[in-house]
Design a protein around this motif. Structure first.
Motif, PDB file in Angstrom:
ATOM      1  N   LEU A 116     -21.634  -8.375  13.848  1.00 16.34           N
ATOM      2  CA  LEU A 116     -22.748  -8.010  14.721  1.00 16.34           C
ATOM      3  C   LEU A 116     -22.502  -6.659  15.390  1.00 16.34           C
ATOM      4  CD1 LEU A 116     -25.332  -8.676  16.358  1.00 16.34           C
ATOM      5  CD2 LEU A 116     -23.861  -9.899  17.988  1.00 16.34           C
ATOM      6  N   GLU A 143     -36.324  -8.391  22.905  1.00 18.59           N
ATOM      7  CA  GLU A 143     -35.932  -8.545  24.315  1.00 18.59           C
ATOM      8  C   GLU A 143     -35.932  -7.189  25.019  1.00 18.59           C
ATOM      9  OE1 GLU A 143     -35.219 -11.291  26.095  1.00 18.59           O
ATOM     10  OE2 GLU A 143     -35.755 -12.567  24.390  1.00 18.59           O
ATOM     11  N   GLY A 144     -35.399  -6.226  24.334  1.00 13.69           N
ATOM     12  CA  GLY A 144     -35.304  -4.888  24.932  1.00 13.69           C
ATOM     13  C   GLY A 144     -36.670  -4.295  25.204  1.00 13.69           C
ATOM     14  N   GLN A 171     -30.727 -10.980  14.527  1.00 15.72           N
ATOM     15  CA  GLN A 171     -30.124 -10.520  15.786  1.00 15.72           C
ATOM     16  C   GLN A 171     -30.679  -9.157  16.183  1.00 15.72           C
ATOM     17  OE1 GLN A 171     -26.063 -10.920  14.391  1.00 15.72           O
ATOM     18  NE2 GLN A 171     -25.725 -12.767  15.620  1.00 15.72           N
ATOM     19  N   TYR A 172     -30.837  -8.329  15.186  1.00 14.33           N
ATOM     20  CA  TYR A 172     -31.348  -6.980  15.431  1.00 14.33           C
ATOM     21  C   TYR A 172     -32.755  -7.045  16.028  1.00 14.33           C
ATOM     22  CZ  TYR A 172     -33.042  -2.251  14.239  1.00 14.33           C
ATOM     23  OH  TYR A 172     -33.575  -0.999  14.269  1.00 14.33           O
ATOM     24  N   GLU A 189     -30.601  -3.851  27.332  1.00 13.72           N
ATOM     25  CA  GLU A 189     -31.256  -5.105  27.721  1.00 13.72           C
ATOM     26  C   GLU A 189     -31.202  -6.097  26.554  1.00 13.72           C
ATOM     27  OE1 GLU A 189     -32.616  -6.077  30.609  1.00 13.72           O
ATOM     28  OE2 GLU A 189     -31.962  -4.193  31.557  1.00 13.72           O
ATOM     29  N   GLY A 190     -31.461  -5.581  25.416  1.00 15.68           N
ATOM     30  CA  GLY A 190     -31.482  -6.452  24.237  1.00 15.68           C
ATOM     31  C   GLY A 190     -30.120  -7.046  23.953  1.00 15.68           C
ATOM     32  N   ILE A 191     -29.107  -6.236  24.027  1.00 22.94           N
ATOM     33  CA  ILE A 191     -27.756  -6.739  23.767  1.00 22.94           C
ATOM     34  C   ILE A 191     -27.349  -7.733  24.846  1.00 22.94           C
ATOM     35  CG2 ILE A 191     -25.328  -6.084  23.677  1.00 22.94           C
ATOM     36  CD1 ILE A 191     -26.182  -3.518  22.254  1.00 22.94           C
ATOM     37  N   HIS A 236     -32.036   1.888  26.875  1.00 22.76           N
ATOM     38  CA  HIS A 236     -32.441   0.802  27.749  1.00 22.76           C
ATOM     39  C   HIS A 236     -32.830  -0.431  26.916  1.00 22.76           C
ATOM     40  CE1 HIS A 236     -35.096  -1.228  30.822  1.00 22.76           C
ATOM     41  NE2 HIS A 236     -33.980  -1.000  31.511  1.00 22.76           N
ATOM     42  N   VAL A 237     -33.592  -0.176  25.884  1.00 14.85           N
ATOM     43  CA  VAL A 237     -33.953  -1.261  24.981  1.00 14.85           C
ATOM     44  C   VAL A 237     -32.696  -1.948  24.467  1.00 14.85           C
ATOM     45  CG1 VAL A 237     -34.847  -1.774  22.660  1.00 14.85           C
ATOM     46  CG2 VAL A 237     -36.192  -0.362  24.235  1.00 14.85           C
ATOM     47  N   TYR A 238     -31.743  -1.156  24.020  1.00 14.69           N
ATOM     48  CA  TYR A 238     -30.522  -1.740  23.448  1.00 14.69           C
ATOM     49  C   TYR A 238     -29.705  -2.476  24.495  1.00 14.69           C
ATOM     50  CZ  TYR A 238     -30.222  -0.765  18.500  1.00 14.69           C
ATOM     51  OH  TYR A 238     -30.403  -0.809  17.161  1.00 14.69           O
ATOM     52  N   HIS A 294     -34.038  -9.515  17.522  1.00 12.12           N
ATOM     53  CA  HIS A 294     -33.948 -10.148  18.833  1.00 12.12           C
ATOM     54  C   HIS A 294     -33.617  -9.109  19.895  1.00 12.12           C
ATOM     55  CE1 HIS A 294     -32.163 -12.965  21.907  1.00 12.12           C
ATOM     56  NE2 HIS A 294     -33.332 -13.547  21.637  1.00 12.12           N
ATOM     57  N   VAL A 295     -32.657  -8.270  19.583  1.00 10.94           N
ATOM     58  CA  VAL A 295     -32.303  -7.181  20.502  1.00 10.94           C
ATOM     59  C   VAL A 295     -33.542  -6.365  20.826  1.00 10.94           C
ATOM     60  CG1 VAL A 295     -31.111  -4.950  20.654  1.00 10.94           C
ATOM     61  CG2 VAL A 295     -29.878  -6.977  19.855  1.00 10.94           C
ATOM     62  N   TYR A 296     -34.283  -6.010  19.784  1.00 11.89           N
ATOM     63  CA  TYR A 296     -35.447  -5.161  20.014  1.00 11.89           C
ATOM     64  C   TYR A 296     -36.528  -5.881  20.808  1.00 11.89           C
ATOM     65  CZ  TYR A 296     -34.799  -0.576  17.975  1.00 11.89           C
ATOM     66  OH  TYR A 296     -34.402   0.710  17.750  1.00 11.89           O
ATOM     67  N   ALA A 330     -29.246  -9.675  26.533  1.00 14.33           N
ATOM     68  CA  ALA A 330     -29.929 -10.940  26.252  1.00 14.33           C
ATOM     69  C   ALA A 330     -29.256 -11.678  25.094  1.00 14.33           C
ATOM     70  CB  ALA A 330     -31.405 -10.665  25.927  1.00 14.33           C
ATOM     71  N   LEU A 331     -28.905 -10.930  24.098  1.00 15.14           N
ATOM     72  CA  LEU A 331     -28.289 -11.536  22.920  1.00 15.14           C
ATOM     73  C   LEU A 331     -26.946 -12.159  23.265  1.00 15.14           C
ATOM     74  CD1 LEU A 331     -28.719 -11.776  19.825  1.00 15.14           C
ATOM     75  CD2 LEU A 331     -27.290  -9.755  19.582  1.00 15.14           C
ATOM     76  N   MET A 338     -23.016  -3.818  13.062  1.00 20.08           N
ATOM     77  CA  MET A 338     -24.433  -3.541  12.820  1.00 20.08           C
ATOM     78  C   MET A 338     -25.048  -2.831  14.011  1.00 20.08           C
ATOM     79  SD  MET A 338     -27.594  -4.722  13.875  1.00 20.08           S
ATOM     80  CE  MET A 338     -27.760  -6.487  14.170  1.00 20.08           C
TER      81      MET A 338
END
Lengths: 205, 205, 205, 205
Positions: free
Chosen positions: D158, C196-197, C189-190, D196-198, D192-194, C192-194, D200-201, D161
DNA sequence: GATGAATGAGCATTCATTCAT
DNA sequence: AATGAATGAATGCTCATTCAT
C-alpha cells in the motif's frame, strides 16, 4: 485432393502471364503470381527455378519462333541484291505478317516479349526488331541518296527514327488490342499510313 | 575536401537525371543517385525532401510549361467550330511545335516526364497527350464518317490507335535524340509521314 | 529446426509486449522485437502487416471492450439528473470496476494502452478517460459552487487536477502491478483515499 | 553582425527548454533546437558537447538543488526516532515545500527533470522521489502494523502504491500548470486530499 | 565563433528465394 | 509435391554528430 502437376504448372503460367502483362518483368511479384495461381510462393520454385526461368517459359517459345522468322527475313534482306525500293519495302509486309501470325497463337506472350521484358534477357528483342526495320529502310535510303554524302547521313538518321517509331507503334497496337481481327486491321492501317507517308516523304526529298 | 553546395546539388540532379532516365521513377534508387553524385545517401535529403521532390525538381518546371501550352491548345480545339479536316489537323503542328520548343531547354527532363514517370504523379501526362491527339483525330473522323454508324465505330478505333502511335513515336524520338536540330527535323519528318499517310488512308476509306 | 507458426506468433507478441511496455509505441523497434522473438525482422511481417497492426493486435481487443464499457458509463452520466454528490461520485466505482475487470484478462495490454500508446492511434485513450473523470467531478463541483462565480472557476481547475491525478494514479497502479488481487485491493484503497480526501476537501471549502 | 556567446547560449537553452518540454529527452531533435535558437545545428555543439550535456545544462542545476534538499530530508527521516505518525507525515510538507520552492525558480526545468527525462541519466529521479515518499509512508505503516506480519506486508505494498501515486500526481500538476500560485494552491489541495484520505484509510485498517 | 555540408548508423518495410517439414 | 516459415539484402528515409571552411 491432389492437383496434377500439369494443371498447377498451367495455373502458374496463366497467373504469370497476367502479372507480367500488368507489371512487367521487374515489377512483377512472385508472391502475387503464386497467389493468383492458388498455390504457395515456395511451390512456384518447384516448377520454375526462378523468376527469370518463369519468364522464359512464357516468352521463350514465342521468342524462338519469332527469332527464327526474323532471322530468315534478315537473311533474305542481306542476300537480296535488288535496288528496287518497293520490293525492299515489301519486307515490311513479311515482318508485319510474322507478327500478326504469332499474335494469333501468342497474343499475350508476344506483347510481353516486346513491351514488358525490361530487365530480363529479352529486353534486347525490341531494339533488334528496330535494327531489322532499320536495315530495310537503310537500303532504300542508300539507293535514293547514294553519292550525296550529306543527305545520306541525314537519311540514315531518318531511317533510324522511322524504324524505331514503326516498331514502337506496332508494339503499342499489340499492347492495346486483344482481339485478333481488330489487331490485324489496325496494323494494316498503320502500315498503310507509314508506307504512304514514307513514299510521299521520299518523293519530295 | 569540401564541395560547394551548388556543385553537389548539381551533381545530385545530374545523377538523378541519368538514374531516372535509365530506371524510371519507381525503380530508381536514391542510394544509387547518391553514389553517382559522390555523396552519401543521407546527404541527398539535405537537398531534396524525398524521392518525389527530387523527381519534381527535375520534371516539375518542364511540366508546368508543358501543361500550360497543352491547356491552351486544348481550349482552342474545344472552341473551334470548323469542319475542315486539314484545318483541324493543323493543331498537330501546334502540339508538335510546343514539344520541340520545350525540348530545346529541357531535353532529358521532357523525355523523363513522358517516358519514365510511371509511379509518380506525372504518370498521366502521356495518356493525356494521347487523349488530346485523339480529340483532334476524332473530329476528323466524325466529319468523314458521320451517319455511317459502323464505319464511325471503326474510325474511332482507328483514331485511338493513330493517336497512341503518333504520341508514342514523338516520345520515342525524344528519347533517342539529344540534339535539338536533329530532333526538330525528325519530328517534322515524322509528322509529315503521318499527315500524308493519314490523308491517303482517309482518302481510300 | 523449424518452429511452429503459432509458437512464433506467440513469441512475437511476447517480445512486442515487453518492447512496447519498455519503450512505448514510437520508440519500440521492430528489429528488436524480431531479435527478442528469435527471428529475423522480415519474418515479423509475415505475422503482422506493420508496426501499427502489431500494436493493434496487442491493445486492440482490450481497447474494444474498454471503449464499450466507457461509452456506457459516459451515457449513464449524461442522462443522470441527480444532484446528489455521493451518487454522482459512485460512477467512479463503475470506472474503477471496469478497469479492474479488464486487468484480469489483459494486464499488460491495458497498461500499454493507457501508458505506452503515444504516437499510435490509441494515444487519446488516457486523455479521454481524464475527460470522463472530469465530467463526474465537474457535476459535483457545479452543485457545490453554483452561484459563486469565482469559486466555481477555481473548483473547475481543482476538478481538472483531481481528474488527471486520479486517472494517472490508476494507470500507475496498473503499470506497477502484475497480479490481479493485489491490483484490485490497491485500486480500492486508492479510490478510498480519494473519496475520503475529496469529501474532506469539499467539506471545508 | 556578431551575436554574443552568452546570448547564443541562452537562445539554445530556451529552445531546448521548450523542445524537451514538448518532446522529452529521447524524441527531442537537436536540429529543431538549433532552428528555434536561430542557429545552425553544428553550432549547438560548440556550446554543448552533445544532447546529453545540453539536457544536463538544463536540468542539472535544478537537479543539484533538488538532490541536496532531498538528501537533507532523507537524512532527517533516517535519523528521526519519533514514532508519531503525524510528525512523520509532516515530512511530506517538506518535500512538497521543496518542490513548490524549486518550481518558483525553475518551473520548466523541474517539470522536464521529473516528467521528460526518460532515456537520460536523470530518468531515475522520479523513482527515487517515489522511494523517498515510500520511506516516509513505510515508517507510518511499520508503526501501525508492527507485529502483524501479514498486514505489514500488505501495508508495505500500500505504501509503495501511495508513494508512487502521490509523486506522480505532483509531477502531473507540475506538468499542467505554468503559473506559480495556481500550482501551489493545487498542490496544497492535492496533498490535503491525500493526507485526509490516508488518515481515513489508516483509521479503518 | 559559426556555418552547414556530410556522414553513417539507424529505422520500418518489401521481396525473391530457400528449405525444413 | 507442396507448404509456408524464414532469410537477408534491398528500399526510402531520419538524425545525432563531425568537421572543413
Amino acid at each position: 485432393m491432389q492437383i496434377l502437376k500439369d494443371e498447377v504448372r498451367h495455373n502458374i503460367v496463366q497467373a504469370a502471364l497476367s502479372e507480367f502483362k500488368r507489371e512487367g518483368y521487374l515489377t512483377a511479384s512472385m508472391r502475387q503470381i503464386a497467389k493468383s495461381a492458388g498455390i504457395t510462393s515456395g511451390n512456384v520454385y518447384r516448377y520454375f527455378k526462378n523468376k527469370e526461368e518463369l519468364f522464359d517459359a512464357i516468352v521463350g517459345p514465342v521468342h524462338e519462333q519469332y527469332a527464327a522468322y526474323m532471322q530468315e527475313i534478315s537473311q533474305e534482306i542481306e542476300h537480296s541484291r535488288t535496288r528496287d525500293a518497293p520490293e525492299i519495302l515489301s519486307y515490311f509486309r513479311k515482318v508485319e505478317g510474322t507478327i500478326v501470325e504469332l499474335f494469333k497463337s501468342y497474343s499475350s506472350e508476344l506483347m510481353i516479349l516486346l513491351n514488358r521484358s525490361d530487365g530480363s534477357k529479352y529486353e534486347k528483342v525490341k531494339p533488334e526488331l528496330v535494327d531489322l526495320a532499320f536495315s530495310i529502310l537503310d537500303k532504300v535510303i542508300v539507293i535514293k541518296k547514294s553519292g550525296q554524302a550529306r543527305q545520306l547521313q541525314e537519311g540514315i538518321t531518318l531511317a533510324r527514327m522511322l524504324a524505331a517509331t514503326i516498331v514502337e507503334g506496332i508494339c503499342l497496337i499489340l499492347r492495346d488490342n486483344e482481339e485478333g481481327d481488330t489487331l490485324k486491321r489496325l496494323i494494316d492501317q498503320y502500315m498503310h499510313v507509314y508506307s504512304e507517308g514514307i513514299a510521299a516523304l521520299l518523293g519530295q526529298m
